[in-house]
Write a protein that holds these residues in place. Structure first.
Motif, short mmCIF file in Angstrom:
data_model
loop_
_atom_site.label_atom_id
_atom_site.label_comp_id
_atom_site.label_asym_id
_atom_site.label_seq_id
_atom_site.Cartn_x
_atom_site.Cartn_y
_atom_site.Cartn_z
N LEU A 105 0.84 -1.20 0.00
CA LEU A 105 0.00 0.00 0.00
C LEU A 105 0.88 1.25 0.00
CD1 LEU A 105 -2.81 1.27 0.10
CD2 LEU A 105 -2.73 1.03 2.60
N ASP A 106 1.94 1.24 0.78
CA ASP A 106 2.88 2.37 0.78
C ASP A 106 3.45 2.60 -0.62
OD1 ASP A 106 2.46 2.62 3.50
OD2 ASP A 106 4.36 1.69 4.07
N ASP A 107 3.81 1.52 -1.31
CA ASP A 107 4.34 1.64 -2.68
C ASP A 107 3.33 2.28 -3.61
OD1 ASP A 107 6.72 0.51 -1.89
OD2 ASP A 107 6.31 -1.45 -2.81
N ALA A 108 2.06 1.89 -3.46
CA ALA A 108 1.01 2.47 -4.30
C ALA A 108 0.87 3.96 -4.02
CB ALA A 108 -0.32 1.75 -4.06
N TYR A 109 0.84 4.34 -2.75
CA TYR A 109 0.74 5.76 -2.40
C TYR A 109 1.95 6.54 -2.91
CZ TYR A 109 -3.12 4.87 0.91
OH TYR A 109 -4.31 4.54 1.48
N LEU A 110 3.14 5.96 -2.79
CA LEU A 110 4.35 6.64 -3.27
C LEU A 110 4.32 6.85 -4.77
CD1 LEU A 110 7.13 4.99 -1.09
CD2 LEU A 110 6.43 7.39 -1.07
N SER A 111 3.81 5.88 -5.51
CA SER A 111 3.75 6.05 -6.97
C SER A 111 2.78 7.17 -7.32
CB SER A 111 3.38 4.74 -7.66
OG SER A 111 2.06 4.37 -7.40
N LEU A 112 1.69 7.29 -6.58
CA LEU A 112 0.76 8.40 -6.81
C LEU A 112 1.40 9.74 -6.46
CD1 LEU A 112 -2.58 6.91 -5.44
CD2 LEU A 112 -1.96 7.31 -7.84
N ALA A 113 2.16 9.76 -5.37
CA ALA A 113 2.83 11.00 -4.96
C ALA A 113 3.86 11.44 -5.99
CB ALA A 113 3.50 10.80 -3.60
N ARG A 114 4.59 10.47 -6.58
CA ARG A 114 5.57 10.82 -7.61
C ARG A 114 4.90 11.45 -8.82
NH1 ARG A 114 7.29 5.48 -7.10
NH2 ARG A 114 8.53 5.31 -5.24
N VAL A 115 3.76 10.91 -9.21
CA VAL A 115 3.03 11.48 -10.34
C VAL A 115 2.54 12.88 -10.00
CG1 VAL A 115 0.92 11.27 -11.71
CG2 VAL A 115 2.34 9.26 -11.31
N ALA A 116 2.00 13.04 -8.81
CA ALA A 116 1.51 14.35 -8.39
C ALA A 116 2.66 15.35 -8.33
CB ALA A 116 0.82 14.26 -7.03
N GLN A 117 3.80 14.93 -7.82
CA GLN A 117 4.95 15.82 -7.74
C GLN A 117 5.43 16.19 -9.14
OE1 GLN A 117 8.47 14.16 -5.94
NE2 GLN A 117 9.32 16.18 -5.51
N GLY A 118 5.46 15.23 -10.04
CA GLY A 118 5.86 15.50 -11.42
C GLY A 118 4.93 16.47 -12.10
N ASN A 119 3.63 16.33 -11.86
CA ASN A 119 2.65 17.24 -12.45
C ASN A 119 2.80 18.64 -11.89
OD1 ASN A 119 1.60 15.18 -13.99
ND2 ASN A 119 -0.10 14.76 -12.61
N THR A 120 3.08 18.76 -10.60
CA THR A 120 3.27 20.06 -9.97
C THR A 120 4.50 20.74 -10.53
OG1 THR A 120 2.19 19.32 -7.95
CG2 THR A 120 3.60 21.25 -7.77
N CYS A 121 5.59 19.98 -10.68
CA CYS A 121 6.83 20.55 -11.23
C CYS A 121 6.62 21.00 -12.67
CB CYS A 121 7.96 19.53 -11.16
SG CYS A 121 8.52 19.20 -9.48
N ALA A 122 5.90 20.21 -13.46
CA ALA A 122 5.65 20.58 -14.86
C ALA A 122 4.82 21.84 -14.94
CB ALA A 122 4.96 19.43 -15.58
N ARG A 123 3.80 21.96 -14.11
CA ARG A 123 2.98 23.18 -14.11
C ARG A 123 3.81 24.38 -13.71
NH1 ARG A 123 -1.13 19.95 -11.69
NH2 ARG A 123 -0.50 20.78 -9.69
N HIS A 124 4.69 24.19 -12.72
CA HIS A 124 5.53 25.29 -12.27
C HIS A 124 6.49 25.72 -13.39
CE1 HIS A 124 7.77 27.85 -9.58
NE2 HIS A 124 8.88 27.24 -9.92
N ARG A 125 7.10 24.77 -14.07
CA ARG A 125 8.01 25.11 -15.16
C ARG A 125 7.28 25.86 -16.27
NH1 ARG A 125 10.08 19.92 -14.19
NH2 ARG A 125 8.73 19.05 -15.77
N ASN A 126 6.05 25.46 -16.56
CA ASN A 126 5.28 26.12 -17.63
C ASN A 126 4.82 27.51 -17.24
OD1 ASN A 126 5.55 23.92 -19.29
ND2 ASN A 126 3.66 22.97 -18.60
N SER A 127 4.80 27.82 -15.95
CA SER A 127 4.34 29.15 -15.53
C SER A 127 5.48 30.16 -15.48
CB SER A 127 3.66 29.07 -14.15
OG SER A 127 4.62 28.73 -13.16
N LEU A 128 6.71 29.69 -15.63
CA LEU A 128 7.86 30.62 -15.57
C LEU A 128 8.04 31.37 -16.87
CD1 LEU A 128 10.46 28.47 -13.65
CD2 LEU A 128 9.07 30.32 -12.77
#
Length: 80
Positions: free
Chosen positions: A57-80
């Motif tokens: 279950l921890d692995d599943a949550y971590l994989s979701l967190a990595r995707v969420a973090q990647g999406n946040t970073c991509a949005r941040h890069r696009n806003s610069l």
């Protein structure tokens, strides 16, 4: 002489659910992935939070967190 068991019978249920969850996410089956995540959560509840089951279950949550973090970073890069 008995036939050897299918490969999936040798795997633990939590491991199989985690693998199916990861595959559903890769293939974009978000509703299926959500149901599989809930199945992992229910399995932890049923198993009394066994370490291995909880780790899946921890692995599943971590994989979701990595995707969420990647999406946040991509949005941040696009806003610069």
């Amino acid at each position: 002489m008995s036939a050897s068991p299918p490969e999936f019978e040798a795997e633990a249920l939590d491991t199989l659910i985690l693998a199916a969850f990861q595959r559903a996410r890769r293939e974009g089956a978000t509703a299926t992935a959500e149901h599989l995540l809930r199945a992992l959560e229910a399995l932890v509840d049923d198993a009394g939070s066994l370490a291995r089951t909880s780790a899946c279950l921890d692995d599943a949550y971590l994989s979701l967190a990595r995707v969420a973090q990647g999406n946040t970073c991509a949005r941040h890069r696009n806003s610069l």
